[in-house]
Enzyme design. Sequence first.
Site, mmCIF file in Angstrom:
data_model
loop_
_atom_site.group_PDB
_atom_site.id
_atom_site.type_symbol
_atom_site.label_atom_id
_atom_site.label_comp_id
_atom_site.label_asym_id
_atom_site.label_seq_id
_atom_site.Cartn_x
_atom_site.Cartn_y
_atom_site.Cartn_z
ATOM 1 C CE1 TYR A 1 -2.470 10.527 -8.732
ATOM 2 C CE2 TYR A 1 -3.518 8.308 -8.222
ATOM 3 C CZ TYR A 1 -2.821 9.634 -7.647
ATOM 4 O OH TYR A 1 -2.798 9.601 -6.362
ATOM 5 N N PRO B 1 -7.076 2.954 -2.580
ATOM 6 C CG PRO B 1 -4.742 2.131 -3.449
ATOM 7 C CD PRO B 1 -6.527 1.739 -2.921
HETATM 8 P P1 FAD Z 1 -1.907 0.819 10.190
HETATM 9 O O1 FAD Z 1 -0.939 1.528 9.410
HETATM 10 O O2 FAD Z 1 -2.663 -0.325 9.594
HETATM 11 O O3 FAD Z 1 -1.410 0.512 11.669
HETATM 12 C C1 FAD Z 1 -1.973 -0.125 12.565
HETATM 13 C C2 FAD Z 1 -1.129 -0.780 13.416
HETATM 14 O O4 FAD Z 1 -1.765 -1.793 14.371
HETATM 15 C C3 FAD Z 1 0.050 -1.616 12.604
HETATM 16 O O5 FAD Z 1 1.584 -1.290 13.067
HETATM 17 C C4 FAD Z 1 -0.332 -2.970 13.183
HETATM 18 O O6 FAD Z 1 0.759 -3.861 13.374
HETATM 19 C C5 FAD Z 1 -0.740 -2.752 14.429
HETATM 20 N N1 FAD Z 1 -1.897 -3.810 15.044
HETATM 21 C C6 FAD Z 1 -2.846 -4.480 14.294
HETATM 22 N N2 FAD Z 1 -3.592 -5.444 15.129
HETATM 23 C C7 FAD Z 1 -2.947 -5.469 16.239
HETATM 24 C C8 FAD Z 1 -3.176 -5.966 17.526
HETATM 25 N N3 FAD Z 1 -4.112 -6.924 17.755
HETATM 26 N N4 FAD Z 1 -2.540 -5.499 18.680
HETATM 27 C C9 FAD Z 1 -1.517 -4.704 18.725
HETATM 28 N N5 FAD Z 1 -1.152 -4.005 17.383
HETATM 29 C C10 FAD Z 1 -1.868 -4.433 16.210
HETATM 30 N N6 FAD Z 1 -2.701 3.905 1.179
HETATM 31 C C11 FAD Z 1 -2.426 4.799 0.161
HETATM 32 O O7 FAD Z 1 -2.754 6.096 0.216
HETATM 33 N N7 FAD Z 1 -1.684 4.412 -0.848
HETATM 34 C C12 FAD Z 1 -0.903 3.177 -0.730
HETATM 35 O O8 FAD Z 1 -0.169 2.814 -1.424
HETATM 36 C C13 FAD Z 1 -1.209 2.285 0.340
HETATM 37 N N8 FAD Z 1 -0.753 1.105 0.255
HETATM 38 C C14 FAD Z 1 -1.297 0.177 1.510
HETATM 39 C C15 FAD Z 1 -0.757 -1.091 1.401
HETATM 40 C C16 FAD Z 1 -1.226 -1.906 2.374
HETATM 41 C C17 FAD Z 1 -0.613 -3.466 2.440
HETATM 42 C C18 FAD Z 1 -1.961 -1.466 3.501
HETATM 43 C C19 FAD Z 1 -2.497 -2.507 4.666
HETATM 44 C C20 FAD Z 1 -2.502 -0.165 3.243
HETATM 45 C C21 FAD Z 1 -2.012 0.708 2.224
HETATM 46 N N9 FAD Z 1 -2.660 1.892 2.302
HETATM 47 C C22 FAD Z 1 -2.274 2.766 1.078
HETATM 48 C C23 FAD Z 1 -3.405 2.663 3.120
HETATM 49 C C24 FAD Z 1 -2.559 3.310 4.493
HETATM 50 O O9 FAD Z 1 -1.173 3.128 4.576
HETATM 51 C C25 FAD Z 1 -3.589 3.239 5.577
HETATM 52 O O10 FAD Z 1 -4.501 3.958 5.477
HETATM 53 C C26 FAD Z 1 -2.699 3.560 6.841
HETATM 54 O O11 FAD Z 1 -1.741 2.908 7.303
HETATM 55 C C27 FAD Z 1 -3.447 3.754 8.027
HETATM 56 O O12 FAD Z 1 -2.989 3.928 9.236
HETATM 57 P P2 FAD Z 1 -3.308 3.267 10.576
HETATM 58 O O13 FAD Z 1 -2.535 3.734 11.593
HETATM 59 O O14 FAD Z 1 -5.025 3.473 10.768
HETATM 60 O O15 FAD Z 1 -3.178 1.534 10.393
HETATM 61 C C1 DHB Z 2 1.062 6.710 -3.693
HETATM 62 C C2 DHB Z 2 0.026 6.115 -3.292
HETATM 63 C C3 DHB Z 2 -1.389 6.093 -3.642
HETATM 64 O O1 DHB Z 2 -2.017 5.440 -3.192
HETATM 65 C C4 DHB Z 2 -1.507 7.126 -4.268
HETATM 66 O O2 DHB Z 2 -2.688 7.646 -4.777
HETATM 67 C C5 DHB Z 2 -0.507 8.111 -4.791
HETATM 68 C C6 DHB Z 2 0.878 7.792 -4.394
HETATM 69 C C7 DHB Z 2 2.527 6.434 -3.361
HETATM 70 O O3 DHB Z 2 3.001 5.460 -2.866
HETATM 71 O O4 DHB Z 2 3.562 7.345 -3.715
#
Ligand code: FAD
Ligand code: DHB
Length: 390
Positions: free
Chosen positions: A201, A292
């Site tokens: 980082y 993130p």
């Molecule tokens: P999600 O993974 O968002 O899953 C929710 C699911 O619900 C999805 O499959 C979606 O299609 C579905 N859904 C939504 N609305 C509906 C509906 N109306 N009906 C049916 N299904 C529905 N975290 C990090 O630590 N590092 C990262 O680099 C990082 N990058 C990210 C990039 C993006 C674009 C996003 C959006 C998030 C990122 N995050 C990152 C955060 C991390 O990926 C999320 O915190 C994690 O995905 C949370 O999981 P979840 O299951 O709560 O939500």
């Molecule tokens: C990654 C994403 C993150 O947000 C982080 O803090 C460290 C690693 C990853 O995608 O590997």
Amino acid sequence: METQVGIVGAGPAGLVLSHLLALQGIDNVVLEQKTRDRVESRVRAGVLEQGSADLLIDTGVGGRMVAEGAVHEGVNLQFDGERHRIDFTALADGRTITVYGQQEVVKDLIAARLAAGGTILFEAEDVAPHDVIGPAPSLTFRHCGSERELACSVVAGCDGFHGVCRDAIPRRARREFGREYPFGWLGILAAVAPSTDELIYAFSERGFALHSLRSPEISRLYLQVDPADHVSNWPDERIWDELRLRLASPGWTLHEGPVLEKAITGMRSFVCEPMQYGNLFLAGDAAHIVPPTGAKGMNLAIADVTVLARALAAHFNDGDRAGLERYSERCLGRVWRVQDFSNTMTELLHVLPGDDPFSSRVQRAKQRYVESSVAMRRTIAENYVGLPLD
Ligand code: FAD
Ligand code: DHB
């Protein structure tokens, strides 16, 4: 259709919940709006806390993660070219993190649920929760061209930040807290061997950069950019030039390779309180978002559903609803701790646009404190590997 728990969303929250409930003999159905292929190919987070990795192993879905993921015993924070290792072995009682892509976790969970005879309906359109305050909620949706209804005792809103479940809590019954950050991350996946064994980082005057990894052949890197910027302004050469400048450190070389994927994501902090309304329980990004920089989003989602699965097991198997009524309070304690950590890491490592000189000096003082204080590095280490659930 009828089930005990109707789960909206097949992200990490919905799938881990479905898996944990099935292990306890609790019937559930997952409704997901996207295709299976789309859900399995979304490139997102990559760091699993020790507790998240242990949970996947202990519940029988960690085999591929153990074989293909990488256990890391430290991370590096870099300020203006000077690297400082946060040593988990020394500072976090030997706890570790596992680097394994979120979409791989999702693939493993989908395969396990389907192999166990679980129901996940992909491409479920217009999912809508009904009567969640009472004893007989339902979910209506359209699937394969026909209107369907799923009757259930409990609805789990695991549908991410843009889902529909949070809005099923009336505005008067919930409070939302949040902030948007004046920067975003440009994330790339590159077909090149990682230039580092452990995450870096990096703060530099040009902005933040992060070097992460996915496998011996694939690197994952991020750059701080304007949230309104567009990937079309970032040809591959510009990305590598900027990464090279921001990650530069004496005696170290960044390896470059073909960019397989690039996307820009805005950054926000958000919490919805409470995370429960009657028989609707929100989990993961549906209830909260963290920037993130602390690598916490997926881990927080897994922590929520671990608490929820235990409470649902007590409710359905022993008739004890106390855990469900305490669900929101239990989760929010961890959520706010993680908000603090994610915000601290974000403000420590990003160039704050239009920052006043006073705040810049304070930021530099905090960075120097990381360099000089074991107590500060311990605080980062114990939060980064994840605080215990109980
Ligand atoms: P999600 O993974 O968002 O899953 C929710 C699911 O619900 C999805 O499959 C979606 O299609 C579905 N859904 C939504 N609305 C509906 C509906 N109306 N009906 C049916 N299904 C529905 N975290 C990090 O630590 N590092 C990262 O680099 C990082 N990058 C990210 C990039 C993006 C674009 C996003 C959006 C998030 C990122 N995050 C990152 C955060 C991390 O990926 C999320 O915190 C994690 O995905 C949370 O999981 P979840 O299951 O709560 O939500
Ligand atoms: C990654 C994403 C993150 O947000 C982080 O803090 C460290 C690693 C990853 O995608 O590997």
